[in-house]
Design a protein around this motif. Structure first.
Motif, PDB file in Angstrom:
ATOM      1  N   ARG A   2     -47.952  33.488 -19.576  1.00 15.97           N
ATOM      2  CA  ARG A   2     -47.661  33.183 -18.182  1.00 15.97           C
ATOM      3  C   ARG A   2     -47.547  34.486 -17.408  1.00 15.97           C
ATOM      4  NH1 ARG A   2     -42.377  30.353 -17.980  1.00 15.97           N
ATOM      5  NH2 ARG A   2     -41.472  32.434 -17.827  1.00 15.97           N
ATOM      6  N   GLN A   3     -48.358  34.607 -16.365  1.00 14.80           N
ATOM      7  CA  GLN A   3     -48.325  35.786 -15.484  1.00 14.80           C
ATOM      8  C   GLN A   3     -48.333  37.093 -16.274  1.00 14.80           C
ATOM      9  OE1 GLN A   3     -44.875  34.175 -13.493  1.00 14.80           O
ATOM     10  NE2 GLN A   3     -46.011  33.954 -11.584  1.00 14.80           N
ATOM     11  N   GLY A   4     -49.213  37.147 -17.263  1.00 15.07           N
ATOM     12  CA  GLY A   4     -49.397  38.382 -18.016  1.00 15.07           C
ATOM     13  C   GLY A   4     -48.409  38.628 -19.135  1.00 15.07           C
ATOM     14  N   HIS A   5     -47.503  37.673 -19.358  1.00 11.38           N
ATOM     15  CA  HIS A   5     -46.507  37.838 -20.430  1.00 11.38           C
ATOM     16  C   HIS A   5     -46.708  36.737 -21.468  1.00 11.38           C
ATOM     17  CE1 HIS A   5     -43.907  40.633 -18.127  1.00 11.38           C
ATOM     18  NE2 HIS A   5     -44.410  39.987 -17.106  1.00 11.38           N
ATOM     19  N   VAL A   6     -46.418  37.066 -22.741  1.00 10.56           N
ATOM     20  CA  VAL A   6     -46.344  36.018 -23.760  1.00 10.56           C
ATOM     21  C   VAL A   6     -44.942  35.422 -23.655  1.00 10.56           C
ATOM     22  CG1 VAL A   6     -46.327  35.533 -26.228  1.00 10.56           C
ATOM     23  CG2 VAL A   6     -48.043  37.061 -25.282  1.00 10.56           C
ATOM     24  N   VAL A   7     -44.883  34.150 -23.230  1.00 13.78           N
ATOM     25  CA  VAL A   7     -43.557  33.564 -23.019  1.00 13.78           C
ATOM     26  C   VAL A   7     -43.098  32.751 -24.219  1.00 13.78           C
ATOM     27  CG1 VAL A   7     -43.530  33.540 -20.511  1.00 13.78           C
ATOM     28  CG2 VAL A   7     -44.639  31.668 -21.720  1.00 13.78           C
ATOM     29  N   LEU A   8     -44.019  32.342 -25.053  1.00 16.34           N
ATOM     30  CA  LEU A   8     -43.630  31.609 -26.259  1.00 16.34           C
ATOM     31  C   LEU A   8     -44.705  31.787 -27.315  1.00 16.34           C
ATOM     32  CD1 LEU A   8     -41.467  29.660 -27.410  1.00 16.34           C
ATOM     33  CD2 LEU A   8     -42.911  27.772 -26.669  1.00 16.34           C
ATOM     34  N   ASP A   9     -44.284  32.197 -28.502  1.00 16.64           N
ATOM     35  CA  ASP A   9     -45.204  32.394 -29.622  1.00 16.64           C
ATOM     36  C   ASP A   9     -44.582  31.654 -30.800  1.00 16.64           C
ATOM     37  OD1 ASP A   9     -46.787  33.250 -31.669  1.00 16.64           O
ATOM     38  OD2 ASP A   9     -46.413  35.395 -31.407  1.00 16.64           O
ATOM     39  N   VAL A  10     -45.153  30.509 -31.160  1.00 17.96           N
ATOM     40  CA  VAL A  10     -44.446  29.642 -32.086  1.00 17.96           C
ATOM     41  C   VAL A  10     -45.438  28.847 -32.954  1.00 17.96           C
ATOM     42  CG1 VAL A  10     -44.301  27.799 -30.339  1.00 17.96           C
ATOM     43  CG2 VAL A  10     -42.648  27.853 -32.172  1.00 17.96           C
ATOM     44  N   PRO A  11     -45.108  28.609 -34.235  1.00 21.51           N
ATOM     45  CA  PRO A  11     -45.959  27.726 -35.037  1.00 21.51           C
ATOM     46  C   PRO A  11     -45.959  26.316 -34.432  1.00 21.51           C
ATOM     47  CG  PRO A  11     -44.491  28.975 -36.439  1.00 21.51           C
ATOM     48  CD  PRO A  11     -44.036  29.212 -35.037  1.00 21.51           C
ATOM     49  N   THR A  12     -47.097  25.656 -34.507  1.00 23.97           N
ATOM     50  CA  THR A  12     -47.239  24.343 -33.859  1.00 23.97           C
ATOM     51  C   THR A  12     -46.202  23.359 -34.402  1.00 23.97           C
ATOM     52  OG1 THR A  12     -49.589  24.854 -33.746  1.00 23.97           O
ATOM     53  CG2 THR A  12     -48.968  22.609 -33.205  1.00 23.97           C
ATOM     54  N   GLU A  13     -46.007  23.390 -35.727  1.00 21.31           N
ATOM     55  CA  GLU A  13     -45.056  22.456 -36.344  1.00 21.31           C
ATOM     56  C   GLU A  13     -43.640  22.687 -35.803  1.00 21.31           C
ATOM     57  OE1 GLU A  13     -45.337  19.725 -38.108  1.00 21.31           O
ATOM     58  OE2 GLU A  13     -47.478  20.010 -37.762  1.00 21.31           O
ATOM     59  N   THR A  14     -43.282  23.950 -35.698  1.00 23.17           N
ATOM     60  CA  THR A  14     -41.952  24.286 -35.186  1.00 23.17           C
ATOM     61  C   THR A  14     -41.815  23.818 -33.742  1.00 23.17           C
ATOM     62  OG1 THR A  14     -42.074  26.246 -36.555  1.00 23.17           O
ATOM     63  CG2 THR A  14     -40.310  26.204 -34.930  1.00 23.17           C
ATOM     64  N   PHE A  15     -42.886  24.007 -32.977  1.00 25.68           N
ATOM     65  CA  PHE A  15     -42.868  23.580 -31.574  1.00 25.68           C
ATOM     66  C   PHE A  15     -42.602  22.081 -31.490  1.00 25.68           C
ATOM     67  CE2 PHE A  15     -44.917  22.070 -27.686  1.00 25.68           C
ATOM     68  CZ  PHE A  15     -44.384  22.926 -26.738  1.00 25.68           C
ATOM     69  N   ARG A  16     -43.343  21.332 -32.322  1.00 27.33           N
ATOM     70  CA  ARG A  16     -43.180  19.876 -32.303  1.00 27.33           C
ATOM     71  C   ARG A  16     -41.756  19.487 -32.696  1.00 27.33           C
ATOM     72  NH1 ARG A  16     -48.137  19.299 -35.445  1.00 27.33           N
ATOM     73  NH2 ARG A  16     -49.885  19.095 -34.010  1.00 27.33           N
ATOM     74  N   ALA A  17     -41.248  20.189 -33.717  1.00 25.82           N
ATOM     75  CA  ALA A  17     -39.952  19.785 -34.276  1.00 25.82           C
ATOM     76  C   ALA A  17     -38.763  20.219 -33.422  1.00 25.82           C
ATOM     77  CB  ALA A  17     -39.812  20.360 -35.689  1.00 25.82           C
ATOM     78  N   THR A  18     -38.920  21.301 -32.686  1.00 20.77           N
ATOM     79  CA  THR A  18     -37.722  21.867 -32.041  1.00 20.77           C
ATOM     80  C   THR A  18     -37.809  21.950 -30.521  1.00 20.77           C
ATOM     81  OG1 THR A  18     -38.466  24.151 -32.151  1.00 20.77           O
ATOM     82  CG2 THR A  18     -37.336  23.318 -34.095  1.00 20.77           C
ATOM     83  N   THR A  19     -38.857  21.410 -29.941  1.00 12.26           N
ATOM     84  CA  THR A  19     -38.938  21.434 -28.481  1.00 12.26           C
ATOM     85  C   THR A  19     -38.606  20.030 -27.949  1.00 12.26           C
ATOM     86  OG1 THR A  19     -40.642  23.123 -28.628  1.00 12.26           O
ATOM     87  CG2 THR A  19     -40.411  22.008 -26.511  1.00 12.26           C
ATOM     88  N   ARG A  20     -37.656  19.994 -27.054  1.00 10.88           N
ATOM     89  CA  ARG A  20     -37.181  18.693 -26.556  1.00 10.88           C
ATOM     90  C   ARG A  20     -36.831  18.780 -25.076  1.00 10.88           C
ATOM     91  NH1 ARG A  20     -38.954  17.491 -30.730  1.00 10.88           N
ATOM     92  NH2 ARG A  20     -38.024  16.317 -32.459  1.00 10.88           N
ATOM     93  N   TRP A  21     -36.985  17.662 -24.399  1.00  7.87           N
ATOM     94  CA  TRP A  21     -36.385  17.505 -23.078  1.00  7.87           C
ATOM     95  C   TRP A  21     -34.954  17.028 -23.292  1.00  7.87           C
ATOM     96  CZ3 TRP A  21     -38.028  19.314 -18.728  1.00  7.87           C
ATOM     97  CH2 TRP A  21     -39.395  19.409 -18.434  1.00  7.87           C
TER      98      TRP A  21
END
Lengths: 468, 307
Positions: B216-235
């Protein structure tokens, strides 16, 4: 810049592979200048033959007066253009920098072919009996505009860079043409001592090679590769106005709207168009005439220069060969059906040329009328013939569409360039009004035929779409 | 005599890609700012971001087409600034749009390009079958989608160990796109190659990639394994997000915010949340929109806007 010579077997085999392409149809396809180059190579051969025959009985000075040695120079320019287009296709490809060795191989091959072409053309002239080091010197001097063109890659350069290099290239080309036609430049260049020409030949060849070998750096330099989307996505930090903002800073004039059909990227300003037409040929003749080149009085120099400047009023832009914008403009519906659209293009061109051609003709004729001086009746007749011929030449570009359904780009380019060069060598100043009259009428007849017949044929052909 | 067999000259001894503190500007515009990441062998990494986020600039720098202003990029342990030919031969690149080579016929071009890699094994029949190109057709006469398929074949013909794809499927039809994604999956499993792919077809990336790199805007804002993203990202939905925010542990990463919810990364089931908090698994596209939305300084709310 990498070394011109390959450093090992791997690089050598890469270069040979790139060189082989010049012997295949890959070199011919998509190289619109090839036909024109071939025509001028043949003309150069003819000139060399004439010189060869003339030199058996005449001095070089006298022989050169009747042989148009400039054909060799123009041939060299067009050959360079062909090489540039071919190598640019490979070197400028989006995947090219990712392929190991390709950029260097293509650049080396282009540099080698460029030198071979120059040597071959020089050899052709030398066959007439002139020393090779002198013919090489003459050919290389005339290749200087082409060297500039190596700095103007056809597609990848920015418009500003392309504009600047094109202006410099055309300026140098016109300068060389003027030197050739107005002075004893060919005689001077072809009679220099080897002590001067051999180092100069080597230096100019080095310059040409350097220009070609650095082409990959320019085509894939950071400036060329800068992503266009990087500057567009930032969120505006100001409130958007309630009304839709205008995209264009001001309205286009009616003239500009019509001219968009001919050059959509840069709609022409009527005032600039008229001023350029009125002053450019006269200024060019007067400036060159005032230079202390050649012999005789100012009036004589003007009279000597004017035939060589005829090309200034006859040279055409790419109004027929560049049709990439046609589909987009057609879809606006502003110009009606396909046939109406093509007719609108031809009408726009006629609209422009009927305003500018008389001014250009007047501009070319004025210096020679005033300073030669020419009798008014004589000048009037010459001007009328030139005007008729220029109008005809303008509409000769689409001539290939009369005989071919889908003429190759090279043929269209040749039909655009060739009539202007014909007028350069066959004009009232050289042939006389009486002989040139039928030539002018022939041009006018061809132009009229194209104007009325070609639009319906072009309306029934494919237009450029999703093609390079 | 130099070695003609430049394909896979030695087993890879270093990470395919190591990027450290990379910066790149165009004039006063900073396109990349302190970007660092690495790609391990066999990883398929998705490069995600809005138009203009810096993805193409990052790819341009990675391939050595653009010169970085600062930081370093190593490809198989070699600096991109002086990448030896044999290392370049272990990489492949698919551009957004294929340009050039218009005068070649398809087969001629494939042979011509392949020769720059030295001796190559026979081309993968699955790749040829997928591309479905007439070998006698001239490149300039191919459609946009066909040109793109040719670009992909040219980039994969030499079995690169590190393949960079810059929006490779934008001009492909859904059949060709899906088949290509399957082909890429098979390719990585067969060869163990590393892939960096930029695309706006999020479902493809979610399915194919083992790691997600959000820019985002020239910065890496999130670098994460896909599985981890699925498991630990929540609203985390709550009527008063400020109260929720105060209750969250400090190591939880806030990726985005709505009036009634926070998008968090690092969520675990045993997290203690304020009463009334709803936990919702985010849709991948929603999460992408939230994470990559540009951040600006908060505007002063006018009474009208607040109303």
């Amino acid at each position: 810049m990498r070394s011109f010579l390959p450093s090992g077997a791997l690089e050598r085999s890469d270069m040979i592979r790139a060189l082989r392409l010049y012997g295949t149809r890959i070199f011919l396809v998509g190289n619109p200048m090839i036909f024109t180059a071939v025509i001028f190579i043949l003309l150069a051969g003819l000139t060399a033959h004439e010189l060869h025959t003339a030199l058996l009985t005449q001095s070089l000075e006298k022989a050169l007066k009747h042989a148009n040695v400039f054909n060799a120079a123009i041939a060299a320019t067009f050959v360079q253009n062909c090489l540039q287009t071919h190598s640019g296709n490979q070197i400028g490809a989006s995947q090219a920098p990712a392929i190991p060795g390709l950029l260097q191989a293509e650049a080396r091959a282009a540099a080698l072919m460029s030198m071979v072409a120059i040597l071959a053309l020089s050899g052709l002239l030398a066959w007439s009996g002139l020393p090779l080091h002198d013919t090489l010197f003459y050919t290389l001097l005339n290749t200087v505009p082409a060297v500039i063109q190596w700095y103007a890659p056809p597609q990848q350069a920015s418009r500003r860079i392309k504009g600047i290099t094109a202006v410099i290239g055309v300026g140098l080309l016109l300068g060389l043409m003027l030197l050739t036609f107005a002075t004893d430049f060919p005689l001077w260049a072809l009679t220099r001592p080897a002590l001067l020409t051999i180092p100069a030949d080597l230096a100019m060849m080095g310059l040409l090679t350097a220009a070609i070998m650095t082409l990959p750096n320019r085509l894939h330099s950071p400036a060329m590769m800068a992503p266009t989307d990087g500057f567009t996505a930032s969120t505006p930090d100001f409130a958007l106005p309630e009304t839709t903002p205008r995209v264009a800073p001001r309205d286009l004039s009616f003239y500009q709207l019509r001219q968009m059909l001919l050059a959509p990227a840069a709609p022409t300003n009527l005032r600039n168009d008229l001023l350029t037409s009125l002053f450019m040929p006269a200024c060019a003749v007067l400036i060159m005439g005032s230079l202390p080149l050649g012999h005789g009085s100012f009036g004589n120099r003007i009279a000597h220069l004017t035939p060589g400047m005829t090309i200034l009023i006859a040279l055409q832009d790419a109004w027929i060969s560049n049709r990439k914008h046609w589909p987009l403009l057609l879809t606006t519906g502003r110009f009606g059906s396909r046939l109406d659209f093509v007719r609108a293009v031809f009408t726009a061109k006629a609209n422009r040329v009927f305003m500018t051609a008389p001014l250009r003709t007047l501009s070319l004729m004025l210096p020679v009328t005033l300073f030669k001086p020419l009798a008014p009746s004589h000048a009037l007749l010459d001007a009328a013939e030139l005007l008729v011929a220029t109008l005809g030449v303008t509409f000769c570009c689409p001539l290939p569409f009369l005989v071919m359904k889908q003429p190759p780009q090279g043929v269209i380019v040749a039909a655009t360039v060739a009539p202007a060069f014909v007028l350069q060598f066959c004009n009232p100043f050289i042939l006389g009004s009486r002989i040139f009259g039928p030539v002018a009428l022939a041009f006018a007849a061809l132009g009229t035929l194209c104007f009325f017949v070609v639009p319906s044929r072009m309306a029934r052909t494919d237009w450029p779409y999703e093609t390079e | 005599m130099q070695d003609r067999n430049i394909l896979h000259p030695a087993a890879p001894s270093s990470l395919p890609v190591e990027v450290s503190h990379l910066t790149k500007s165009f004039g006063s515009f900073r396109a990349l700012d302190d970007v660092s990441f690495s790609i391990a062998q066999g990883e398929t990494v998705a490069l995600l971001g809005r138009n203009g986020a810096g993805k193409s600039t990052l790819i341009g720098c990675l391939m050595g087409f653009l010169l970085a202003d600062g930081g370093s990029i190593d490809i198989f342990g070699h600096s991109i600034a002086a990448l030896p030919r044999e290392i370049r031969a272990r990489t492949g690149f698919v551009p957004q749009t294929m340009t050039g080579f218009g005068s070649f016929r398809v087969a001629q071009l494939m042979d011509y390009i392949a020769a720059f890699y030295g001796e190559l094994p026979p081309i993968d029949p699955a790749l040829i079958a997928w591309a479905d190109l007439d070998p006698k057709k001239q490149v300039r006469s191919l459609s946009g989608g066909q040109k793109q398929r040719l670009a992909i074949v040219l980039a994969m013909r030499h079995n690169p160990e590190f393949l960079v794809l810059d929006e490779p499927v934008a001009s492909l039809d859904p059949h060709a796109r899906r088949d290509f994604m399957n082909l890429l999956d098979t390719y990585t499993q067969r060869t163990g190659a590393s892939i960096l792919i930029s695309s706006h077809i999020l479902s493809d990336l979610e399915r194919l990639c083992s790691r997600l790199l959000f820019v985002r805007q020239g910065h890496v804002v999130l670098d994460v394994p896909t599985e981890t993203f699925r498991a630990t990202t929540r609203w985390l939905e709550h009527p008063t997000p400020d109260q929720l925010l105060a209750a969250l542990p400090a190591d939880l990463q806030i990726l985005g915010q709505r009036p009634d919810a926070l998008l968090v990364h690092g969520w675990t089931g045993d997290l203690i949340l304020p009463e009334g908090t709803l936990t919702v698994i985010p849709d991948f596209e929603d999460a992408f929109l939230e994470i990559t939305a540009p951040r600006t300084a908060p505007a002063t709310e006018t009474p009208d806007a607040a109303a």
